[in-house]
Scaffold this motif. Structure first.
Motif, PDB file in Angstrom:
ATOM      1  N   UNK A  62      22.612 -60.270  14.987  1.00  0.00           N
ATOM      2  CA  UNK A  62      23.452 -59.900  13.836  1.00  0.00           C
ATOM      3  C   UNK A  62      23.656 -61.063  12.881  1.00  0.00           C
ATOM      4  N   UNK A  63      23.508 -62.274  13.363  1.00  0.00           N
ATOM      5  CA  UNK A  63      23.762 -63.438  12.516  1.00  0.00           C
ATOM      6  C   UNK A  63      22.490 -64.145  12.072  1.00  0.00           C
ATOM      7  N   UNK A  64      21.364 -63.445  12.195  1.00  0.00           N
ATOM      8  CA  UNK A  64      20.081 -64.004  11.774  1.00  0.00           C
ATOM      9  C   UNK A  64      19.786 -65.357  12.399  1.00  0.00           C
ATOM     10  N   UNK A  65      20.197 -65.536  13.617  1.00  0.00           N
ATOM     11  CA  UNK A  65      19.819 -66.728  14.372  1.00  0.00           C
ATOM     12  C   UNK A  65      18.489 -66.414  15.049  1.00  0.00           C
ATOM     13  N   UNK A  66      17.506 -67.276  14.886  1.00  0.00           N
ATOM     14  CA  UNK A  66      16.179 -67.005  15.421  1.00  0.00           C
ATOM     15  C   UNK A  66      16.170 -67.068  16.950  1.00  0.00           C
ATOM     16  N   UNK A  67      15.805 -65.964  17.561  1.00  0.00           N
ATOM     17  CA  UNK A  67      15.634 -65.917  19.016  1.00  0.00           C
ATOM     18  C   UNK A  67      14.176 -66.205  19.311  1.00  0.00           C
ATOM     19  N   UNK A  92       6.424 -52.787  14.659  1.00  0.00           N
ATOM     20  CA  UNK A  92       5.633 -53.984  14.965  1.00  0.00           C
ATOM     21  C   UNK A  92       6.510 -55.195  15.272  1.00  0.00           C
ATOM     22  N   UNK A  93       7.756 -55.122  14.845  1.00  0.00           N
ATOM     23  CA  UNK A  93       8.659 -56.250  15.105  1.00  0.00           C
ATOM     24  C   UNK A  93       9.046 -56.349  16.581  1.00  0.00           C
ATOM     25  N   UNK A  94       8.726 -55.324  17.342  1.00  0.00           N
ATOM     26  CA  UNK A  94       8.980 -55.391  18.784  1.00  0.00           C
ATOM     27  C   UNK A  94      10.382 -54.966  19.136  1.00  0.00           C
ATOM     28  N   UNK A  95      10.832 -55.456  20.257  1.00  0.00           N
ATOM     29  CA  UNK A  95      12.116 -55.023  20.785  1.00  0.00           C
ATOM     30  C   UNK A  95      13.275 -55.716  20.056  1.00  0.00           C
ATOM     31  N   UNK A  96      14.474 -55.310  20.409  1.00  0.00           N
ATOM     32  CA  UNK A  96      15.651 -55.718  19.626  1.00  0.00           C
ATOM     33  C   UNK A  96      15.802 -57.232  19.506  1.00  0.00           C
ATOM     34  N   UNK A  97      15.552 -57.918  20.588  1.00  0.00           N
ATOM     35  CA  UNK A  97      15.765 -59.366  20.567  1.00  0.00           C
ATOM     36  C   UNK A  97      14.445 -60.113  20.368  1.00  0.00           C
ATOM     37  N   UNK A  98      13.415 -59.396  19.920  1.00  0.00           N
ATOM     38  CA  UNK A  98      12.200 -60.057  19.490  1.00  0.00           C
ATOM     39  C   UNK A  98      11.051 -60.029  20.475  1.00  0.00           C
ATOM     40  N   UNK A 141      27.938 -57.923   4.173  1.00  0.00           N
ATOM     41  CA  UNK A 141      28.309 -58.894   5.206  1.00  0.00           C
ATOM     42  C   UNK A 141      28.502 -58.234   6.578  1.00  0.00           C
ATOM     43  N   UNK A 142      28.529 -56.901   6.601  1.00  0.00           N
ATOM     44  CA  UNK A 142      28.689 -56.200   7.882  1.00  0.00           C
ATOM     45  C   UNK A 142      27.466 -55.347   8.212  1.00  0.00           C
ATOM     46  N   UNK A 143      26.407 -55.556   7.455  1.00  0.00           N
ATOM     47  CA  UNK A 143      25.198 -54.760   7.653  1.00  0.00           C
ATOM     48  C   UNK A 143      24.581 -55.083   9.019  1.00  0.00           C
ATOM     49  N   UNK A 144      24.268 -54.059   9.792  1.00  0.00           N
ATOM     50  CA  UNK A 144      23.711 -54.310  11.135  1.00  0.00           C
ATOM     51  C   UNK A 144      22.237 -54.661  11.063  1.00  0.00           C
ATOM     52  N   UNK A 169      18.938 -50.427  12.528  1.00  0.00           N
ATOM     53  CA  UNK A 169      19.312 -49.359  11.605  1.00  0.00           C
ATOM     54  C   UNK A 169      19.936 -48.146  12.285  1.00  0.00           C
ATOM     55  N   UNK A 170      19.932 -48.117  13.611  1.00  0.00           N
ATOM     56  CA  UNK A 170      20.553 -46.992  14.306  1.00  0.00           C
ATOM     57  C   UNK A 170      21.989 -47.316  14.710  1.00  0.00           C
ATOM     58  N   UNK A 171      22.624 -48.137  13.963  1.00  0.00           N
ATOM     59  CA  UNK A 171      23.975 -48.601  14.275  1.00  0.00           C
ATOM     60  C   UNK A 171      24.701 -48.751  12.942  1.00  0.00           C
ATOM     61  N   UNK A 172      25.948 -48.290  12.857  1.00  0.00           N
ATOM     62  CA  UNK A 172      26.574 -48.269  11.528  1.00  0.00           C
ATOM     63  C   UNK A 172      27.009 -49.635  11.001  1.00  0.00           C
ATOM     64  N   UNK A 173      27.301 -50.549  11.852  1.00  0.00           N
ATOM     65  CA  UNK A 173      27.920 -51.802  11.402  1.00  0.00           C
ATOM     66  C   UNK A 173      27.491 -52.908  12.349  1.00  0.00           C
ATOM     67  N   UNK A 174      27.448 -54.123  11.835  1.00  0.00           N
ATOM     68  CA  UNK A 174      27.071 -55.245  12.681  1.00  0.00           C
ATOM     69  C   UNK A 174      28.012 -55.368  13.877  1.00  0.00           C
ATOM     70  N   UNK A 175      27.457 -55.728  15.004  1.00  0.00           N
ATOM     71  CA  UNK A 175      28.232 -56.012  16.206  1.00  0.00           C
ATOM     72  C   UNK A 175      29.050 -57.270  15.942  1.00  0.00           C
ATOM     73  N   UNK A 176      30.360 -57.188  16.119  1.00  0.00           N
ATOM     74  CA  UNK A 176      31.188 -58.351  15.780  1.00  0.00           C
ATOM     75  C   UNK A 176      31.137 -59.420  16.855  1.00  0.00           C
ATOM     76  N   UNK A 177      31.348 -60.651  16.422  1.00  0.00           N
ATOM     77  CA  UNK A 177      31.354 -61.746  17.397  1.00  0.00           C
ATOM     78  C   UNK A 177      32.776 -62.222  17.692  1.00  0.00           C
TER      79      UNK A 177
END
Lengths: 318, 318, 318, 318
Positions: free
Chosen positions: B237-242, C293-299, D130-133, D136-144
């Protein structure tokens, strides 16, 4: 003061049970220990990540309780230095042949009378084919039955008085108290002692009956808190008595579940998360009577039987 | 041979970043570290269970990489004995004033040129009111933001050659190698060293560029594997590269997630479960080239960038 | 459009295996299913939270694959309305006696030729004494062996073309597509369909071989992600082939592990966390070729065999 | 009988608080809800996986309690059919404009006087940048931040008598009772009702004060049990009162933690694992007085305040 680092870790314990068949079923089927030989009235049992011969010696007896607690020294020299200290303290009994897999063993008692053994030589466990692990940095295959506890974690002794026993382990073996409970009258009601980075290995708790040599519980560490939640369900389904938990201790912050094995001994399933005591100058944390009365970390009241059930049973109170 | 027990634990590291604002955001907002002061181009950051002043010194720099790694001695005497050994090895630089909260500090380098510091005096952290923990056996309140890592866990250095560096830490500081990778030609390609019960504190990995003094990654330990799965979502969610993970290493069996902080340094989130190396006579586990090629514990192939990304970046290969 | 709510849920599947002994060992010892009777070449197996007679019918066969997928109607009337719709669609085969515990069963095929059965009557499972649960809102005791999967979760079919099959389930049974993959040329490459609050029950994936009637995988749901991590270790120790995972799907966000059972069929261990599709006006999520093509959720890159392994094996590609 | 499937799910609730600032801090900082607009004395808050405008309307008031509970119909037609049934039952109040994001809303009360609203039209939430997930199958970014609860899960109402209220929801809205408690004198002391696959959405519990219209608790679902353990630590650090838990309910088997938000309302953090009620012919599970007295699943005694604390407070007992 930092630990002396002459005691490496808790080795194994000998537990007594008046119901050996049912206790064995509990430790193998429910807890997930593996049998590794028998000898007379005793069965040797091991956790899957124990590099030594056994973690638990389960012995049929007319009653419950703990017979002996084994500690492994850090080296041959450390063993002999500690034996000298024990002899000087006047609490040594003498050398015996060790249990299977264990070399020469020095027997002694703490001031309360609990038997301990100290050894250095230990034959590393070689898994038979059917228990061979997939990863070579692990002594035995991870079991798919029961709770799959990783190791024997600690022993909590009941003692007539905590303090002399804690002092004894400090002075002779280099243990350090990481946490303790001090009552308003100054009495140390319980003390958690460690030898190394684990935040405790041996605990003393004052025995409300005034008896000597009894056991509050032995504990096995699970890999995760989820393992403990799963353990609770397995206990529920197998009619294993759950005394209290799962919850988080305020003292030491351990996530816990207490059950009674069929022989009557209290067994803790514990998970410390990744907490370690790394500070070489750790200062003993002292909890007051009032703080203890607040119960566990998230507010669970300490269950009454926690102050009335020990093994072996005795007529109480004195 | 058992560790010498004169080094207590990894203290803190100084990490360099060309993007200090974004790196700071990462370490506080995403990783959940707490700021504890600034000094020039540096910000001091701490994990919630660190009893010392800081776990990480984040310093703005023209490039990325690690500047210094701090180790705490077990006692004043141990410090001086280790300094003598370092001097004798010809790798000592000299005494400096320590970072905030840290006493006299001895500077030295490993054969590859990574800077280390060794110290004994350390002022225990006192949390301000707003960070005061509810449980007195914990230095700081558990944060409700980010991954909430418990501690700085280990450093993995890139080195031109692993072996001389591992030998150096063994001989001067009493480290022991718990695991290593040995290629078919006999080269030790990587070595995991520990000072105490944690199964590793310092790792050396051969640098494919032949460079000296670089960093493969630093690692922070989480309390649970679930924390790492949650961390992956927070990174997403925070665009941190995994880079890779979550998965389980075969070597050391650590559950891991590798990400790049905005400054380009690789950060591992690691969870060892409750695994410890307790055996005082632990035998170094040697993984062959073929075994390494099998990838991670559950079959994940090691990602290519694991062998190409280090900091600071260099023209490669030599 | 909201699901019609005439199909209650996926009932059970019949899986074919050329290695019945080893497959049975896998499903009982590793996966933790319970045997509930045999009939000819078939063994009936159940997950612990299945209220019906069985979740899986495992049948010895000359090859692998899925023979039949059973769906339970919401009522007697719903059954007959759906049968009428199936007959009208020209895909009905006819009524047969159901499997043990199951009443009159209507057989039909999807356009790709996969056999389905539809039924209403179902005899609720009564656990024998040794499997009686402690909690009365659960059909069977939670097992202490293997992964302890809670339910058969979904079936992923390979089909020559996804779309006609998805349309067929929509039109005749009231399924709805919650998510799908659309290639750049407009082809629907895969579609996830559900009947109720679970976000998918049946999936179609285009078969790269152009074959009909094959299986990509069947999936069992675990209670937690930790159960899946533990499952990975159990597979590792039992030489069960792990194809990929654990990781999190971007599509449907399911936490997954893919393994091959000894008969060659791909089995998914899946955990959806608490995600449900509650919206009655859910709009099908369409993933593009680039997004896939981006693969799974965490890359994690989707593993190649995910696009080449189906059962039964066929000469490929067409 | 299977649920009628005309009510899709619990939509949102309006909660009253005499301490709006502190309550808002709790719901955003501790629970991890996101603000989505304000209106007069109310703040709209949302869980990250809610596809609608808000999950909770928090309203400043002279006392605590629940003002209104919203249910979403499955379709326009279902809405009108249910309104007709409510009118016929004589419990309708009439149509009002809905809350932000919600279309025409029909107001009614249950026999105990709790206000409900029923609606069909609902504007799907569009997250700001700022809350975009990431998925795309989720309405809002997962909060930290905070517990990151996934959804509003259920409401537990206190009522003078459970049964007429349960019957009312069954007859007018097609709810079904999945579980209930029946006292020895035949009284239904509590009833758990559901509309679909979740095993409960609305609960009624007999109010020991004989009052009408009060609240026992509202519940938010977390993704994992670990999230609840972490929540307990976050509550501990933020001085949020933990009433009881974490533990596992015997009834419905939910893993739970009960806390009081600063306004005095009891909030449950709940995790059902992957348990669903899929059987269309589920038979109501009836727990006896004796069974209830056994406490929670793993033996925790039900805490006294569970039977004495409701909101708003009233002089008690009658």
């Amino acid at each position: 003061m930092a630990p002396l680092h002459e005691i490496a870790h808790l080795g194994h314990v000998e537990l007594l049970t008046p119901h050996p068949q049912q206790s064995l079923w509990f430790f193998t089927h429910v807890l997930g220990l593996t049998e590794n030989g028998r000898d007379g009235d005793s069965v040797y049992l091991r956790t899957w990540d124990d590099y030594e011969h056994h973690s638990l010696k389960l012995t049929a007896h007319h009653t419950s309780g703990i017979r002996r607690t084994a500690l492994r020294a850090c080296s041959e020299e450390a063993l002999h230095r500690r034996v000298a200290a024990l002899q000087q303290a006047g609490r040594g009994i003498g050398w015996i042949d060790g249990d299977p897999g264990i070399g020469p063993t020095y027997l002694f008692t703490d001031p309360d009378g609990h038997e301990f053994e100290l050894y250095w030589e230990s034959q590393w466990y070689q898994a038979p084919d059917e228990l061979r692990p997939s990863l070579k940095n692990q002594p035995q295959a991870y079991p798919s039955t029961g709770f799959s506890v990783r190791r024997l974690d600690h022993v909590n002794f009941l003692a007539q008085q905590t303090l002399p026993n804690g002092d004894f382990l400090r002075e002779t073996l280099g243990a350090e108290a990481t946490e303790q409970i001090q009552l308003d009258d100054g009495t140390i009601a319980a003390q958690w002692l460690h030898f190394n980075n684990k935040s405790y290995d041996i605990v003393y708790t004052n025995d409300w009956t005034g008896s000597r040599g009894r056991l509050h519980h032995i504990a096995f560490a699970t890999d995760t808190r989820e393992d403990i939640l799963r353990a609770a369900d397995i206990c529920l389904e197998n009619d294993v008595f759950i005394e209290t938990g799962p919850h988080k201790h305020a003292i030491q912050q351990t996530f816990f579940l207490y059950v009674y094995e069929p022989g009557g001994n209290r067994i803790e399933l514990c998970n410390p998360l990744t907490r370690l005591v790394l500070a070489p100058d750790w200062r003993t944390i002292t909890w007051t009577e009032a703080e203890r009365a607040k119960g566990q970390a998230w507010g669970l009241k300490t269950i009454e039987s926690f102050h009335t059930h020990g093994t072996p049973p005795v007529d109480q109170p004195h």
